[in-house]
Design an enzyme around this catalytic site. Structure first.
Site, PDB file in Angstrom:
ATOM      1  N   LYS A  45       0.837  -1.202   0.000  1.00 48.05           N
ATOM      2  CA  LYS A  45       0.000   0.000   0.000  1.00 48.05           C
ATOM      3  C   LYS A  45       0.877   1.259   0.000  1.00 48.05           C
ATOM      4  O   LYS A  45       1.918   1.288   0.666  1.00 48.05           O
ATOM      5  CB  LYS A  45      -0.883  -0.048   1.256  1.00 48.05           C
ATOM      6  CG  LYS A  45      -1.704   1.189   1.507  1.00 48.05           C
ATOM      7  CD  LYS A  45      -2.833   1.353   0.500  1.00 48.05           C
ATOM      8  CE  LYS A  45      -3.518   2.710   0.633  1.00 48.05           C
ATOM      9  NZ  LYS A  45      -4.204   3.103  -0.602  1.00 48.05           N
ATOM     10  N   ASN A  69     -12.936   3.971  -5.709  1.00 45.69           N
ATOM     11  CA  ASN A  69     -12.448   4.171  -4.341  1.00 45.69           C
ATOM     12  C   ASN A  69     -11.911   5.584  -4.172  1.00 45.69           C
ATOM     13  O   ASN A  69     -11.361   6.178  -5.093  1.00 45.69           O
ATOM     14  CB  ASN A  69     -11.399   3.099  -3.969  1.00 45.69           C
ATOM     15  CG  ASN A  69      -9.983   3.537  -4.277  1.00 45.69           C
ATOM     16  OD1 ASN A  69      -9.357   4.268  -3.502  1.00 45.69           O
ATOM     17  ND2 ASN A  69      -9.464   3.109  -5.417  1.00 45.69           N
ATOM     18  N   GLY A  72      -7.974   7.684  -0.313  1.00 49.03           N
ATOM     19  CA  GLY A  72      -7.181   8.874   0.030  1.00 49.03           C
ATOM     20  C   GLY A  72      -5.838   8.528   0.642  1.00 49.03           C
ATOM     21  O   GLY A  72      -5.294   9.278   1.447  1.00 49.03           O
ATOM     22  N   LEU A  73      -5.307   7.382   0.233  1.00 46.57           N
ATOM     23  CA  LEU A  73      -3.943   6.993   0.610  1.00 46.57           C
ATOM     24  C   LEU A  73      -3.712   6.966   2.122  1.00 46.57           C
ATOM     25  O   LEU A  73      -2.755   7.533   2.645  1.00 46.57           O
ATOM     26  CB  LEU A  73      -2.914   7.865  -0.117  1.00 46.57           C
ATOM     27  CG  LEU A  73      -2.976   7.676  -1.634  1.00 46.57           C
ATOM     28  CD1 LEU A  73      -2.282   8.795  -2.369  1.00 46.57           C
ATOM     29  CD2 LEU A  73      -2.386   6.333  -2.039  1.00 46.57           C
ATOM     30  N   CYS A 130      -0.274  11.322  -6.963  1.00 48.10           N
ATOM     31  CA  CYS A 130      -0.642  12.048  -5.737  1.00 48.10           C
ATOM     32  C   CYS A 130      -0.662  13.544  -6.031  1.00 48.10           C
ATOM     33  O   CYS A 130       0.225  14.044  -6.723  1.00 48.10           O
ATOM     34  CB  CYS A 130       0.409  11.847  -4.652  1.00 48.10           C
ATOM     35  SG  CYS A 130       0.832  10.158  -4.378  1.00 48.10           S
ATOM     36  N   ASN A 192      -2.911   3.467 -13.159  1.00 49.83           N
ATOM     37  CA  ASN A 192      -3.584   3.708 -11.900  1.00 49.83           C
ATOM     38  C   ASN A 192      -5.084   3.846 -12.226  1.00 49.83           C
ATOM     39  O   ASN A 192      -5.508   3.572 -13.349  1.00 49.83           O
ATOM     40  CB  ASN A 192      -3.009   4.990 -11.258  1.00 49.83           C
ATOM     41  CG  ASN A 192      -3.062   4.920  -9.738  1.00 49.83           C
ATOM     42  OD1 ASN A 192      -4.093   4.545  -9.168  1.00 49.83           O
ATOM     43  ND2 ASN A 192      -1.988   5.284  -9.089  1.00 49.83           N
ATOM     44  N   GLY A 243      -4.652  -3.205 -14.727  1.00 47.64           N
ATOM     45  CA  GLY A 243      -5.987  -2.684 -15.000  1.00 47.64           C
ATOM     46  C   GLY A 243      -6.997  -3.769 -15.295  1.00 47.64           C
ATOM     47  O   GLY A 243      -7.055  -4.286 -16.399  1.00 47.64           O
ATOM     48  N   THR A 266      -7.889  -4.981  -7.884  1.00 49.70           N
ATOM     49  CA  THR A 266      -9.264  -5.194  -7.411  1.00 49.70           C
ATOM     50  C   THR A 266      -9.639  -6.680  -7.306  1.00 49.70           C
ATOM     51  O   THR A 266     -10.420  -7.057  -6.418  1.00 49.70           O
ATOM     52  CB  THR A 266     -10.232  -4.446  -8.366  1.00 49.70           C
ATOM     53  OG1 THR A 266      -9.807  -3.080  -8.415  1.00 49.70           O
ATOM     54  CG2 THR A 266     -11.670  -4.496  -7.876  1.00 49.70           C
TER      55      THR A 266
HETATM   56  C1  LIG Z   1      -8.810   0.202  -2.752  1.00 55.60           C
HETATM   57  C2  LIG Z   1      -7.691   0.595  -3.672  1.00 55.60           C
HETATM   58  C3  LIG Z   1      -6.571   1.256  -3.159  1.00 55.60           C
HETATM   59  C4  LIG Z   1      -5.510   1.628  -4.000  1.00 55.60           C
HETATM   60  N1  LIG Z   1      -4.397   2.225  -3.464  1.00 55.60           N
HETATM   61  C5  LIG Z   1      -3.327   2.515  -4.270  1.00 55.60           C
HETATM   62  C6  LIG Z   1      -2.119   3.047  -3.723  1.00 55.60           C
HETATM   63  O1  LIG Z   1      -1.956   3.208  -2.504  1.00 55.60           O
HETATM   64  N2  LIG Z   1      -1.120   3.370  -4.587  1.00 55.60           N
HETATM   65  C7  LIG Z   1      -1.220   3.165  -5.946  1.00 55.60           C
HETATM   66  O2  LIG Z   1      -0.282   3.460  -6.694  1.00 55.60           O
HETATM   67  N3  LIG Z   1      -2.337   2.614  -6.480  1.00 55.60           N
HETATM   68  C8  LIG Z   1      -3.388   2.292  -5.678  1.00 55.60           C
HETATM   69  N4  LIG Z   1      -4.513   1.713  -6.221  1.00 55.60           N
HETATM   70  C9  LIG Z   1      -4.563   1.453  -7.690  1.00 55.60           C
HETATM   71  C10 LIG Z   1      -4.212  -0.009  -8.023  1.00 55.60           C
HETATM   72  O3  LIG Z   1      -2.903  -0.344  -7.600  1.00 55.60           O
HETATM   73  C11 LIG Z   1      -4.351  -0.276  -9.540  1.00 55.60           C
HETATM   74  O4  LIG Z   1      -3.440   0.560 -10.239  1.00 55.60           O
HETATM   75  C12 LIG Z   1      -5.752   0.004 -10.065  1.00 55.60           C
HETATM   76  O5  LIG Z   1      -6.722  -0.377  -9.121  1.00 55.60           O
HETATM   77  C13 LIG Z   1      -6.042  -0.713 -11.390  1.00 55.60           C
HETATM   78  O6  LIG Z   1      -5.852  -2.119 -11.254  1.00 55.60           O
HETATM   79  P1  LIG Z   1      -7.063  -3.138 -10.938  1.00 55.60           P
HETATM   80  O7  LIG Z   1      -8.155  -2.843 -11.937  1.00 55.60           O
HETATM   81  O8  LIG Z   1      -6.462  -4.512 -11.079  1.00 55.60           O
HETATM   82  O9  LIG Z   1      -7.513  -2.841  -9.549  1.00 55.60           O
HETATM   83  C14 LIG Z   1      -5.590   1.340  -5.389  1.00 55.60           C
HETATM   84  C15 LIG Z   1      -6.714   0.661  -5.897  1.00 55.60           C
HETATM   85  C16 LIG Z   1      -7.753   0.279  -5.059  1.00 55.60           C
HETATM   86  C17 LIG Z   1      -8.933  -0.465  -5.642  1.00 55.60           C
END
Ligand SMILES: Cc1cc2nc3c(=O)[nH]c(=O)nc-3n(C[C@H](O)[C@H](O)[C@H](O)COP(=O)(O)O)c2cc1C
Length: 307
Positions: A45, A69, A72-73, A130, A192, A243, A266
């Site tokens: 994370k 989502n 907010g980090l 960010c 992202n 993605g 996800t």
């Molecule tokens: C709940 C949640 C929290 C996330 N937190 C971060 C994060 O802290 N840093 C980051 O670079 N991407 C974050 N992402 C983005 C994911 O790493 C990823 O790039 C994005 O969800 C697309 O991939 P996916 O469709 O497989 O989820 C977050 C995604 C989700 C769903």
């Protein structure tokens, strides 16, 4: 014997499947479900230097084939991470990648400087999506010059390879990727989340307290795939595709389009064993197609012949 390992040049992964940042906690949360050593890598994370609470709830809204989502980090900060989490992750035989966040270029650099002195980190992934408070809330990922200045500054302080993670919320993603490469990034990861929102017609309120959030999950896969293909066709450094990957077939699409590895986000929230199932499905595919090295299919998109 089928070889699933992939070589990013600066890092060899036992297979191309990496858990994506944010949907896999700090990794340890998934240890009860399977042996984390089965993974090619884990991106933890996103970390700011200090602990952060994140945004107020509600922070998640489900949509057709996706999730929005606005977490907010939220995070525990670098000190707690290096004292409590990192030593426990070290016993797993998988690449640990730290996702780095910052409110300014200097914050990214100070996190990387602090963590560069610790053992057990294979690479840093810069979450350049960010908002940069010093630059009026503009994310570096939205601007080629801001990307260049951030990546080149962090590169100076890092003792480990840098992966720059791009935002899809731009007109020309190739331009940003080329900037990151020029600034010395060792690899690019994309994408992202997509800026999105949802409304509840009953209350006429936004479904997220923050109004906007980031869309992830299978709904974004075709657009992410298009962007990965465009970037992989233009940069010389390795590309990691992200993605909407839910299955081995989805992962294969990204590898064939030119990604050297993939990150899975996800899907972990739907099935905590999603990543290991994807690895098994890649193995089955290679067996069926008589492919000895998975690297042989990377970037093999067949666009010219009529075969
Ligand atoms: C709940 C949640 C929290 C996330 N937190 C971060 C994060 O802290 N840093 C980051 O670079 N991407 C974050 N992402 C983005 C994911 O790493 C990823 O790039 C994005 O969800 C697309 O991939 P996916 O469709 O497989 O989820 C977050 C995604 C989700 C769903």
């Amino acid at each position: 014997m089928i070889n699933l390992s992939v070589d990013l040049g600066f890092l060899k992964l036992k297979n191309p499947v990496i858990a994506a940042s944010g949907a896999f906690g700090y990794g340890l949360e998934f240890a009860p479900f399977f042996n984390l050593s089965k993974l090619g890598g884990i991106v933890v994370k996103g970390l700011y230097f200090s602990p952060r609470e994140g945004n107020p709830p509600p922070r998640l809204a489900e949509t057709h084939g996706g999730l929005i989502n606005s977490i907010g980090l939220q995070g525990i900060g670098v000190e707690r991470f290096s004292e409590e989490i990192l030593p426990r992750l070290e016993k797993y035989d998988t690449a640990i990648i730290v996702n780095v966040c910052g409110d300014s270029d200097e914050e990214y650099a100070s996190i990387v400087d602090f963590l560069s002195k610790k053992e057990g980190i294979a690479a840093f992934e810069l979450n350049i999506s960010c908002p940069n408070l010093k630059k009026d809330g503009l994310c570096p990922a939205l601007d080629p010059e801001a990307t260049y200045s951030l990546v080149s500054l962090v590169k100076k302080t890092s003792s480990r390879p840098l992966i720059t993670k791009l935002s899809p919320n731009v007109t020309d993603i190739v331009e940003i990727a080329l900037s990151a490469q020029e600034a010395g990034s060792d690899a690019i990861s994309l994408v992202n989340t997509f800026l999105a929102m949802a409304v509840d017609p009953e209350t006429r309120k936004p479904r997220l307290a923050n109004i906007f959030g980031g869309l992830s999950g299978p709904a974004i896969k075709p657009i992410a795939l298009r962007m990965v293909y465009q970037v992989a066709s233009r940069v010389q450094i390795p590309v990691i595709g992200i993605g909407g990957i839910l299955s081995g077939k989805d992962a294969l699409e990204f590898l064939i389009a030119g990604a050297k590895a993939v990150e899975v986000g996800t899907a972990n929230l739907v099935d905590p064993e999603a990543t290991v199932k994807i690895i098994e499905e890649l193995m089955d595919y290679c067996q069926k197609k008589k492919i000895n090295n998975i690297e042989d299919i990377i970037g093999t998109l067949n666009i010219n012949s009529e075969e």
